[in-house]
Enzyme design. Structure first.
Site, PDB file in Angstrom:
ATOM      1  N   HIS A  62       3.126  -5.961  -4.819  1.00 15.68           N
ATOM      2  CA  HIS A  62       2.002  -6.695  -4.205  1.00 15.68           C
ATOM      3  C   HIS A  62       0.878  -5.739  -3.830  1.00 15.68           C
ATOM      4  CE1 HIS A  62       0.732 -10.101  -1.254  1.00 15.68           C
ATOM      5  NE2 HIS A  62      -0.324  -9.444  -1.705  1.00 15.68           N
ATOM      6  N   LEU A  65      -6.248  -4.328  -6.488  1.00 10.22           N
ATOM      7  CA  LEU A  65      -7.013  -3.170  -6.988  1.00 10.22           C
ATOM      8  C   LEU A  65      -8.502  -3.457  -7.056  1.00 10.22           C
ATOM      9  CD1 LEU A  65      -4.682  -1.701  -9.751  1.00 10.22           C
ATOM     10  CD2 LEU A  65      -4.884  -1.058  -7.362  1.00 10.22           C
ATOM     11  N   ARG A  66      -8.892  -4.710  -6.842  1.00 15.70           N
ATOM     12  CA  ARG A  66     -10.306  -5.130  -6.698  1.00 15.70           C
ATOM     13  C   ARG A  66     -11.122  -5.073  -7.983  1.00 15.70           C
ATOM     14  NH1 ARG A  66      -8.875  -7.737  -2.285  1.00 15.70           N
ATOM     15  NH2 ARG A  66      -8.756  -6.473  -0.403  1.00 15.70           N
ATOM     16  N   ASN A  96      -6.872 -12.069  -7.166  1.00 17.83           N
ATOM     17  CA  ASN A  96      -8.099 -12.459  -6.438  1.00 17.83           C
ATOM     18  C   ASN A  96      -9.240 -11.462  -6.628  1.00 17.83           C
ATOM     19  OD1 ASN A  96      -6.880 -10.516  -4.796  1.00 17.83           O
ATOM     20  ND2 ASN A  96      -7.427 -11.526  -2.879  1.00 17.83           N
ATOM     21  N   ASP A 154      -2.538 -15.485  -4.306  1.00 15.03           N
ATOM     22  CA  ASP A 154      -2.443 -14.703  -3.067  1.00 15.03           C
ATOM     23  C   ASP A 154      -3.806 -14.501  -2.397  1.00 15.03           C
ATOM     24  OD1 ASP A 154      -0.962 -13.006  -1.141  1.00 15.03           O
ATOM     25  OD2 ASP A 154      -2.388 -11.542  -1.868  1.00 15.03           O
ATOM     26  N   HIS A 234       4.597 -11.104   1.640  1.00 21.38           N
ATOM     27  CA  HIS A 234       4.405 -10.624   3.023  1.00 21.38           C
ATOM     28  C   HIS A 234       4.990 -11.521   4.116  1.00 21.38           C
ATOM     29  CE1 HIS A 234       1.030 -13.211   2.158  1.00 21.38           C
ATOM     30  NE2 HIS A 234       0.236 -12.267   1.708  1.00 21.38           N
ATOM     31  N   ASP A 307       1.048  -4.749   0.022  1.00 25.15           N
ATOM     32  CA  ASP A 307      -0.156  -5.589   0.155  1.00 25.15           C
ATOM     33  C   ASP A 307      -1.387  -4.689   0.347  1.00 25.15           C
ATOM     34  OD1 ASP A 307      -1.880  -7.702   0.228  1.00 25.15           O
ATOM     35  OD2 ASP A 307      -1.215  -8.510   2.146  1.00 25.15           O
TER      36      ASP A 307
HETATM   37  O1  DOR Z   1      -5.009  -9.492   4.566  1.00 28.74           O
HETATM   38  C1  DOR Z   1      -4.991  -9.839   3.390  1.00 28.74           C
HETATM   39  N1  DOR Z   1      -5.905  -9.385   2.516  1.00 28.74           N
HETATM   40  N2  DOR Z   1      -4.072 -10.706   2.995  1.00 28.74           N
HETATM   41  C2  DOR Z   1      -4.099 -11.243   1.769  1.00 28.74           C
HETATM   42  O2  DOR Z   1      -3.218 -12.002   1.456  1.00 28.74           O
HETATM   43  C3  DOR Z   1      -5.201 -10.935   0.853  1.00 28.74           C
HETATM   44  C4  DOR Z   1      -5.777  -9.610   1.126  1.00 28.74           C
HETATM   45  C5  DOR Z   1      -7.067  -9.324   0.410  1.00 28.74           C
HETATM   46  O3  DOR Z   1      -7.180  -9.634  -0.772  1.00 28.74           O
HETATM   47  O4  DOR Z   1      -7.954  -8.737   1.033  1.00 28.74           O
END
Ligand code: DOR
Length: 434
Positions: A62, A65-66, A96, A154, A234, A307
């Site tokens: 989990h 990497l943006r 995402n 997610d 998580h 995460d």
């Molecule tokens: O705190 C979080 N940030 N929880 C998530 O499930 C997504 C993540 C994010 O993409 O920044």
């Protein structure tokens, strides 16, 4: 390709039941031999690993990497360098991004970019719904054929149970797990932290643990109904641990992960109003941590996942209510848990390593990862269990310099990481050439 003989390390390979001082020979990206007193061949470089732990490379199921789209937060170069420095040899990146990874063509684009920039093995998660909007299923079949290893919205809970049912049915045709960010949207509303005494005192809106429990409970029912594989991301609440434990006992196909921050930090940290501690699901209380620890111990929680969710420092450096959720996690994960639980004698380092290697590999049935078997992939990590260091976010390789463990004293550090027989991180330095 280079050949290596890693000598006299303390080999901990939970999948193979190995816990001994041994040598490891690596030839052409493969573990060629494991044994005592192996003789070095002429073409080989010897590495003295005395005093170090030799472990299978860590697997993070989990992370964010943006890339594509939010490279100011992180990209494949910085993200995989950070992963390598944290000892990770395989990571699973979430969907995402911008655009969202919801079509095969985007998966193909990611694969190309990973081949170009990825320092470690990067596996891809496809979205469950188009644009993560929760309205229509994404191109699940096409993405599966393009090679995604999991499906997830997610960051968002898939609010529509009918869609989640369809996703589980569809995913099971391709043997893919569906990863759930389990927080009931209506109940969390615009909450920014765990709902409890601390949120009441601070006057910040809360996200109750019940929001997680309700969401997990629905996912377990849908997994039972469809026979699909649900993975709960998580896990942070006691109720969720209890529900998953009962579902496993009933034979429902469920796996689950927990993060270092949910195991080590509590909502009280937010009394400083420091937005570095803002994360979803939120940091909770000791009562929840006790349940998470119990869940890890009895196998209810299969894996530790980071995460890793980097944000640019300027984005996090604002009022708590406005700040984005999440922070970087690769480079601190092992050290934080080793310092908090192993050096205190609460856990054996073998158990920590299992939850970072064989645990995640088994959860997602990645048979070729998480072990150091002869003939298998030479993905491994060298750890100095006694190294002392202080977390300085500025010296981390991730672009997400906001870190809740900043300034903390750590014991234990990853010193070198090998992926496919190549050192990608050696003696504290990233290597793109070796
Ligand atoms: O705190 C979080 N940030 N929880 C998530 O499930 C997504 C993540 C994010 O993409 O920044």
């Amino acid at each position: 390709m280079a050949q290596w003989l890693i000598q006299n390390g303390h080999l901990i390979d939970p999948a193979n039941g190995i816990d001994d001082v041994l040598d490891v020979r690596v030839i052409d990206g493969v573990i060629a031999e494991v044994g005592k007193g192996l003789k070095s061949a002429a073409a080989e470089e010897c590495i003295d690993a005395s005093g170090l732990i030799v472990s299978p490379g860590f697997i993070d199921i989990h992370c964010h990497l943006r890339e594509p789209g939010q490279e100011a937060k992180e990209d494949l170069l910085t993200g995989t360098a950070s992963a390598a420095a944290g000892g990770y040899t395989t990571i699973l990146t979430m969907a995402n991004t911008r655009p969202v990874i919801d079509q095969a063509i985007i998966v193909e684009g990611m694969k190309n970019k990973i081949r170009q920039d990825g320092l470690v093995r990067v596996e891809i998660t496809g979205a469950v719904t188009k644009g993560l909007e929760g309205k229509e299923l994404a191109e699940i079949g096409d993405m599966a054929l393009a090679g995604v290893r999991a499906l997830s919205d997610d960051g968002n809970y898939v609010d529509d149970a009918r869609l989640m049912r369809a996703a589980l049915e569809y995913a099971s045709m391709f043997d893919l797990p569906v990863i759930s960010h389990s927080e009931d949207c209506c109940l969390v509303a615009d909450g920014v932290m765990h709902e409890g005494c601390v949120s009441a005192k601070l006057g910040l809106k809360g996200r109750p643990a019940e929001a997680e429990n309700i969401a997990v409970s629905r996912e377990l029912m849908l997994a039972e109904m469809t026979g699909g594989h649900i993975h709960i991301a998580h896990v942070s609440s006691k109720g969720a641990v209890d529900l998953i434990r009962a579902a496993k006992a009933k034979g429902i196909k469920v796996t689950a992960e927990v993060t270092p921050h949910h195991l080590c930090l509590v909502d009280k940290s937010i009394e400083s109003f420091d937005s570095v501690f803002k994360v979803n699901p939120p940091l909770r209380t000791n009562e929840h941590i006790v349940a998470l620890l119990e869940g890890l111990k009895d196998g209810t929680l299969d894996a530790i996942a980071t995460d890793h969710a980097p944000h640019a420092y300027e984005e996090k450096d604002c009022e708590f209510n406005e700040a984005p959720c999440g922070f970087a996690g690769f480079e601190t994960a092992f050290s934080v848990l080793n310092s908090r639980f192993v050096t205190t004698g609460e856990w054996r380092v073998q158990d920590l390593i299992a939850k970072m290697t064989s645990g995640p590999a088994a959860a997602f049935d990645w048979k070729d990862r998480g072990h150091l078997s002869v003939g298998g992939l030479a993905d491994l990590v060298l750890i100095d269990p006694k190294a002392e260091w202080i977390v300085d976010p500025q010296s981390l390789l991730t672009r997400g310099k906001s870190c809740p463990f900043s300034g903390m004293h750590m014991t234990g550090k990853v010193v070198s990481t090998m992926v496919n027989g190549r050192w990608v991180y050696r003696d504290g330095e990233i290597r793109r050439d070796c």
